[in-house]
Design an enzyme around this catalytic site. Structure first.
Site, PDB file in Angstrom:
ATOM      1  CB  SER B 158      -0.979  -0.010   1.084  1.00 13.79           C
ATOM      2  OG  SER B 158      -1.928   1.015   1.100  1.00 13.79           O
ATOM      3  CG  ASP B 323      -6.382  -3.885  -3.241  1.00 13.58           C
ATOM      4  OD1 ASP B 323      -7.312  -2.838  -2.867  1.00 13.58           O
ATOM      5  OD2 ASP B 323      -5.262  -3.675  -2.861  1.00 13.58           O
ATOM      6  CG  HIS B 356      -5.705  -2.449   0.480  1.00 13.66           C
ATOM      7  ND1 HIS B 356      -4.712  -2.203  -0.426  1.00 13.66           N
ATOM      8  CD2 HIS B 356      -5.106  -1.234   1.251  1.00 13.66           C
ATOM      9  CE1 HIS B 356      -3.785  -1.415  -0.154  1.00 13.66           C
ATOM     10  NE2 HIS B 356      -4.048  -1.098   1.203  1.00 13.66           N
TER      11      HIS B 356
END
Lengths: 205, 379
Positions: B158, B323, B356
């Site tokens: 991320s 995601d 995610h």
């Protein structure tokens, strides 16, 4: 359908196919191998020709095998095409023995020649004489180059050398060079009858 | 060391690096001095070639692996402990792994909840806005301090992946590999929009006091809770939420009121409450801004190929099918730009239901990809 090439194919054909393809690649080229499997061809091209190579492979086990061999591998589905890659990004785009497993034949051939200066495509020849004999006897052919039963084949397109060449002409794809093989040996005459595998170097007209 | 659980780096203790040299920030501001809290796992080899930096995401910190309290191992285990340890995919028998709390964080590194060296008062809202580039610059100072001229790898998921990518641009000669997981070359408008709603929740909390809530002896817990609830929705996949909660009720029957009817409401409230109890609102604001600002192609007219032309590292990119906050398409943008530059890059797209959050999970194929990649890293 995930292309799972090389699995039951005759080793002599495979080796001859890879030999022929390797012969067309110049040192240091940028190469994209579609349906690269375990990365065998790319590893060889990296070692022998110092290419900057990338393989596209959907199968998770193939991805791991490529990483293990230090081959650059990109896990995307080929049916989506090669979106994102710019025109002419590669010197050669290779599709070894898996064109017959793709639905979008024309779209993908155009994509190969969009992102590649040239394409190298090989496929099993449905017009091979033993295949014709099988059909005459009323059965679908099963051979070393078409090793699957009709009910479990990953192949979705069945075509001959003559069919492929007609399509190239119709689509304005230049055939730059052809290698025809029978059990790994070169065939030069009546190839649509005598060759079990064909390998093409293709360009834009 | 007989209390060390199998595969764990064991009991760990954070350290502090103080840098007395000023750090010029991307905003034009100057941080006169700063401290970074960090942890290390494994042993740095004699030529310092086995060091791996793990960069954290929005709510992460320096405590990547092991535990900090032997009496409460489960409660104090690091956030990426399933990845980092002896025999684990990022194997501390091979690598010397470093976790660091970023500048502006709230776990001991210089940030809004630490003291301004001149005034002796807590920075609060006066802590300068920092960017991914600034984080990487501060991490480079830590690398100098540790005697690491070049990282074997910089790894992150991320926002952490953005830092790994930025490392290859800011210091192309100071890392061999960049492992960028569930990340993006920049945020989309939708992503910035989520961040803005989260920020507004904090900024409009009556107990925010313009960021100087410490002096008032309060925290904008309600705003932080709302921000976290919103964020949490975007970290999960629709399918996973449906599977985990569906429309199941908390107390067996609808209440026809604004109390908690559904399990998902209860879950989000709990997650929000918990988060607002330990995280700092100013850090949340600052970190979401760093996310929004990240855009290496800004300086090349939006051309990512040109932006990444200076990178020299080998790359592994990983994305997860469900995601939608940092979708596979975004990782593929990085991938094609690197291919166009002739860089070594592999890209794995992992089938996962966890959205995610997948990057923190112990998925077999995901971990096999990371394990294989790290095994092939030559020191």
């Amino acid at each position: 359908m995930t292309p799972r090439k090389h699995i039951r194919l005759d080793l002599a054909d495979l080796r001859a196919d890879l030999d022929a393809i390797a012969g067309w690649i110049q040192p240091g080229e940028r190469v994209l191998d579609l349906g690269c499997g375990d990365g065998l061809l790319l590893r060889r091209l990296m070692d022998e020709k110092q290419v900057i190579g990338y393989g596209i492979e959907k199968d998770p086990a193939g991805v791991l095998a490529c990483l293990k061999s230090g081959v650059n591998v990109i896990q995307v589905n080929l049916e989506r095409g090669l979106a994102g890659f710019e025109d002419g990004a590669f010197d050669h785009v290779i599709m070894s023995l898996s064109l017959q497993m793709i639905q979008n034949t024309v779209g993908l051939l155009k994509e190969l020649l969009r992102v590649g200066r040239e394409a190298v495509v090989s496929f099993p020849n449905f017009g091979y004489y033993t295949h014709r004999q099988a059909i005459l006897k009323g059965r679908m052919p099963v051979s070393e180059s078409l090793p699957y039963q009709w009910f479990d084949t990953p192949n979705v397109r069945f075509f001959t050398i003559a069919d492929f060449e007609a399509l190239c002409q119709e689509q304005g794809i230049a055939i730059l060079e052809t290698i025809a093989l029978d059990n790994g040996e070169r065939v030069t005459e009546d190839i649509n009858f005598l060759a079990d595998t064909a390998i093409y170097r293709l360009g834009r007209l | 060391m007989n209390d060390v659980i199998s595969g764990s780096v064991g009991l760990v203790c954070p350290q502090t690096f103080h840098c007395a040299d000023p750090l010029p920030l991307k905003s034009g501001a100057l941080l006169p001095e700063f401290s970074l809290v960090y942890e290390t796992y494994g042993t740095l080899n004699s030529d310092a070639s086995n060091a791996v930096l793990v960069c954290h995401a929005l709510s992460g910190n320096h405590h990547v692996a092991g535990y900090t309290d032997a009496a409460d191992i489960d409660g104090t285990t690091g956030w990426w402990d399933n990845l980092v340890g002896p025999g684990k995919p990022l194997d501390t028998n091979k690598f010397f792994v470093v976790g660091v709390n970023n500048l502006g964080g709230c776990y001991g590194s210089s940030g809004p909840n630490t003291k301004h060296p001149k005034t002796g008062k807590l920075y609060g809202a006066d802590f300068p806005v920092v960017t991914v580039e600034d984080w990487v610059a501060s991490q480079a100072r830590l690398a100098d301090h540790l005697g690491v001229q070049s990282w074997a790898a910089v790894v992150g998921g991320s926002l952490g992946g953005m830092q790994a990518l930025q490392w290859t641009l800011s210091y192309p000669d100071r890392l061999q590999h960049a492992v960028v997981v569930a990340s993006a070359p920049k945020l989309t408008a939708q992503n910035i929009a989520f961040n803005e709603v989260a920020r507004q929740a904090i900024l409009t909390d009556p107990e925010f006091y313009g960021g100087h809530y410490y002096e008032q002896g309060v925290v904008p817990a309600r705003g932080l809770k709302l921000a976290r609830m919103l964020g949490h929705i975007t970290y999960l996949s629709d399918d996973q939420m449906a599977e985990k909660f569906g429309r199941s009720l908390k107390d067996g029957a609808l209440k026809y009121s604004y109390e908690t009817d559904f399990q998902i409401e209860s879950y989000l409230r709990y997650q929000g409450e918990k988060f607002s109890g330990y995280f700092d609102a100013n850090t949340y604001l600052l970190t979401t801004k760093a996310l929004d600002y990240f855009d290496p192609a800004e300086s090349t007219g939006g051309n990512l190929d040109a932006a990444l032309a200076g990178a020299k590292a080998d790359f592994l990119l990983v994305a997860f099918t469900t995601d939608w906050r940092f979708s596979p398409e975004r990782s593929r943008e990085i991938m094609t730009a690197l291919v166009h530059n002739g860089r070594r890059v592999s890209y794995a797209e992992i089938d996962s239901v966890h959205g995610h959050d997948s990057f923190l999970m112990d998925d077999a194929q995901y971990h096999a990809v990371l394990r294989t990649y790290f095994e092939e890293v030559v020191l």
